[in-house]
Design a protein around this motif. Structure first.
Motif, PDB file in Angstrom:
ATOM      1  N   ASP A 218      -5.462 -15.712  25.690  1.00 23.63           N
ATOM      2  CA  ASP A 218      -5.152 -14.876  24.095  1.00 23.63           C
ATOM      3  C   ASP A 218      -3.823 -14.536  23.938  1.00 23.63           C
ATOM      4  N   ALA A 219      -3.436 -14.836  23.355  1.00 22.27           N
ATOM      5  CA  ALA A 219      -1.829 -14.906  23.173  1.00 22.27           C
ATOM      6  C   ALA A 219      -1.333 -13.597  23.383  1.00 22.27           C
ATOM      7  N   GLY A 220      -0.499 -12.930  23.227  1.00 25.04           N
ATOM      8  CA  GLY A 220      -0.223 -11.584  23.872  1.00 25.04           C
ATOM      9  C   GLY A 220       0.605 -10.707  22.342  1.00 25.04           C
ATOM     10  N   ILE A 221      -0.636 -10.875  21.892  1.00 24.46           N
ATOM     11  CA  ILE A 221       0.401 -10.358  19.899  1.00 24.46           C
ATOM     12  C   ILE A 221      -0.766  -8.985  19.521  1.00 24.46           C
ATOM     13  N   THR A 222       0.295  -7.820  19.464  1.00 28.46           N
ATOM     14  CA  THR A 222      -0.049  -6.680  19.091  1.00 28.46           C
ATOM     15  C   THR A 222       0.371  -6.525  17.835  1.00 28.46           C
ATOM     16  N   GLN A 223      -0.820  -5.559  17.258  1.00 26.60           N
ATOM     17  CA  GLN A 223      -0.100  -5.525  15.891  1.00 26.60           C
ATOM     18  C   GLN A 223      -0.335  -4.158  15.271  1.00 26.60           C
ATOM     19  N   SER A 224       0.709  -3.181  14.977  1.00 23.83           N
ATOM     20  CA  SER A 224       0.628  -1.802  14.660  1.00 23.83           C
ATOM     21  C   SER A 224       1.006  -1.209  13.198  1.00 23.83           C
ATOM     22  N   PRO A 225       0.243  -0.498  12.890  1.00 25.06           N
ATOM     23  CA  PRO A 225      -1.184   0.716  12.848  1.00 25.06           C
ATOM     24  C   PRO A 225      -2.193  -0.719  12.531  1.00 25.06           C
ATOM     25  N   ARG A 226      -3.262  -0.877  12.775  1.00 27.04           N
ATOM     26  CA  ARG A 226      -4.491  -1.754  12.768  1.00 27.04           C
ATOM     27  C   ARG A 226      -5.142  -1.142  11.466  1.00 27.04           C
ATOM     28  N   HIS A 227      -4.904  -0.232  10.668  1.00 27.13           N
ATOM     29  CA  HIS A 227      -5.200   0.337   9.263  1.00 27.13           C
ATOM     30  C   HIS A 227      -4.198   1.719   8.608  1.00 27.13           C
ATOM     31  N   LYS A 228      -3.977   1.374   7.702  1.00 27.78           N
ATOM     32  CA  LYS A 228      -3.375   3.023   7.109  1.00 27.78           C
ATOM     33  C   LYS A 228      -3.492   2.406   5.275  1.00 27.78           C
ATOM     34  N   VAL A 229      -3.582   3.659   5.324  1.00 26.22           N
ATOM     35  CA  VAL A 229      -3.710   4.047   3.519  1.00 26.22           C
ATOM     36  C   VAL A 229      -2.934   4.780   3.449  1.00 26.22           C
ATOM     37  N   THR A 230      -1.591   4.255   2.451  1.00 19.90           N
ATOM     38  CA  THR A 230      -0.901   4.869   1.858  1.00 19.90           C
ATOM     39  C   THR A 230      -0.887   4.763   0.339  1.00 19.90           C
ATOM     40  N   GLU A 231       0.509   5.691  -0.449  1.00 19.16           N
ATOM     41  CA  GLU A 231       0.088   6.009  -1.394  1.00 19.16           C
ATOM     42  C   GLU A 231       1.460   5.430  -1.833  1.00 19.16           C
ATOM     43  N   THR A 232       1.425   5.420  -3.485  1.00 17.24           N
ATOM     44  CA  THR A 232       2.619   4.471  -4.009  1.00 17.24           C
ATOM     45  C   THR A 232       3.475   5.166  -3.781  1.00 17.24           C
ATOM     46  N   GLY A 233       5.191   3.761  -3.617  1.00 23.02           N
ATOM     47  CA  GLY A 233       6.208   4.877  -3.378  1.00 23.02           C
ATOM     48  C   GLY A 233       6.776   5.526  -1.663  1.00 23.02           C
ATOM     49  N   THR A 234       5.961   5.387  -1.616  1.00 18.93           N
ATOM     50  CA  THR A 234       6.185   5.827   0.195  1.00 18.93           C
ATOM     51  C   THR A 234       6.362   4.003   1.262  1.00 18.93           C
ATOM     52  N   PRO A 235       7.350   4.651   1.796  1.00 19.57           N
ATOM     53  CA  PRO A 235       8.080   3.544   2.858  1.00 19.57           C
ATOM     54  C   PRO A 235       7.033   3.316   3.970  1.00 19.57           C
ATOM     55  N   VAL A 236       6.908   2.352   4.025  1.00 14.45           N
ATOM     56  CA  VAL A 236       5.673   1.695   5.453  1.00 14.45           C
ATOM     57  C   VAL A 236       6.479   0.662   6.125  1.00 14.45           C
ATOM     58  N   THR A 237       6.226   1.131   7.407  1.00 14.06           N
ATOM     59  CA  THR A 237       7.012  -0.500   8.294  1.00 14.06           C
ATOM     60  C   THR A 237       5.731  -0.322   9.303  1.00 14.06           C
ATOM     61  N   LEU A 238       5.578  -1.670   9.157  1.00 12.48           N
ATOM     62  CA  LEU A 238       3.994  -2.021  10.483  1.00 12.48           C
ATOM     63  C   LEU A 238       4.711  -2.982  11.150  1.00 12.48           C
ATOM     64  N   ARG A 239       4.462  -2.990  12.372  1.00 12.71           N
ATOM     65  CA  ARG A 239       5.033  -3.724  14.498  1.00 12.71           C
ATOM     66  C   ARG A 239       4.349  -4.861  14.443  1.00 12.71           C
ATOM     67  N   CYS A 240       5.072  -5.635  14.848  1.00 11.03           N
ATOM     68  CA  CYS A 240       4.408  -6.595  15.889  1.00 11.03           C
ATOM     69  C   CYS A 240       5.453  -6.986  17.446  1.00 11.03           C
ATOM     70  N   HIS A 241       4.483  -6.572  18.563  1.00  9.94           N
ATOM     71  CA  HIS A 241       4.431  -6.492  19.178  1.00  9.94           C
ATOM     72  C   HIS A 241       4.306  -7.868  20.346  1.00  9.94           C
ATOM     73  N   GLN A 242       5.231  -8.930  20.943  1.00  8.21           N
ATOM     74  CA  GLN A 242       4.451 -10.542  21.646  1.00  8.21           C
ATOM     75  C   GLN A 242       4.336 -10.299  23.280  1.00  8.21           C
ATOM     76  N   THR A 243       3.890 -10.530  24.131  1.00  6.01           N
ATOM     77  CA  THR A 243       4.355 -10.082  25.113  1.00  6.01           C
ATOM     78  C   THR A 243       4.713 -11.895  25.885  1.00  6.01           C
ATOM     79  N   GLU A 244       4.587 -12.745  24.913  1.00  5.09           N
ATOM     80  CA  GLU A 244       4.995 -14.310  25.546  1.00  5.09           C
ATOM     81  C   GLU A 244       6.310 -14.675  24.946  1.00  5.09           C
ATOM     82  N   ASN A 245       7.621 -14.161  25.098  1.00  6.37           N
ATOM     83  CA  ASN A 245       8.875 -14.608  25.001  1.00  6.37           C
ATOM     84  C   ASN A 245       9.305 -16.139  23.788  1.00  6.37           C
TER      85      ASN A 245
END
Lengths: 115, 109
Positions: free
Chosen positions: A1-28
């Motif tokens: 499997d390709a080394g890809i990690t997404q975080s968080p896996r689940h998130k609940v937030t409210e309208t109007g708030t900022p949200v950042t999702l991260r993707c990290h890969q080890t495949e270069n």
């Protein structure tokens, strides 16, 4: 499997708030993508990156921004989340653009709910 | 409007039966990719076809790319419960990879 990690896996937030999702890969891999998946729409491209600090818009980029300061990390930011951005978000990588004919390898997704 | 139309949207069959999933478009693609996605996971590439009329076989799965490179089909012979999943087709060109909405396949034991 390709080394890809997404975080968080689940998130609940409210309208109007900022949200950042991260993707990290080890495949270069050079290319990284952010998609959203909604019932009846399949996967739709939000933004993609073709190198460090090199990004471009996809078909549904409004309300989203991205950054790539290192080869291995690709961040997706919702500056002010709206309920219409409730979705499952997938990160993908590929070795080269190749006219988008190269296979893409996907992470396991982030389920984002905006109330 | 979906660039790639997949049919049927849902398919439920008994173990041992055959099934075919279709992927159609009015656009010409340089390549056509098929992915399978299981709940809670990302899509996983099954095959890429690049030549009009090309047929590829992967064990019990047969993939065909139309002569005009606008359509494709996925045929599964003697389906098994492990074939259950969401099947996605994706057409590639110089600018983007466009996905169909998918066909949800359920194989009952």
């Amino acid at each position: 499997d390709a080394g890809i990690t997404q975080s968080p896996r689940h998130k609940v937030t409210e309208t109007g708030t900022p949200v950042t999702l991260r993707c990290h890969q080890t495949e270069n891999h050079r290319y990284m993508y952010w998609y959203r998946q909604d019932p009846g729409h399949g996967l739709r491209l939000i933004h993609y990156s073709y190198g460090v600090k090199d990004t471009d818009k996809g078909e549904v980029s409004d309300g989203y921004s991205v950054s790539r300061s290192k080869t291995e990390d690709f961040l997706l930011t919702l500056e002010s989340a709206t309920s219409s951005q409730t979705s499952v978000y997938f990160c993908a990588i590929s070795e080269s653009r190749g006219g988008f004919n190269q296979p893409q390898h996907f992470g396991d997704g982030t389920r984002l709910s905006i109330l | 409007t979906q660039l790639l139309e997949q049919s049927p949207q849902f398919l439920s069959i008994q173990e041992g039966e055959n099934l075919t999933v279709y992927c159609n478009s009015s656009s010409v693609f340089s390549s056509l990719q098929w992915y399978r996605q299981e709940p809670g996971e990302g899509p996983v590439l099954l095959v890429t076809v690049v030549t009009g009329g090309e047929v590829k076989k992967l064990k019990r799965l047969t993939f065909q790319f139309g002569d005009a490179r606008k359509d494709s089909s996925l045929h599964i012979t003697a389906a098994q419960p492990g074939d259950t999943g969401l099947y996605l087709c994706a057409g590639g060109d110089d600018y983007k990879l466009s996905f169909g909405a998918g066909t949800t396949v359920t194989v009952r034991a």
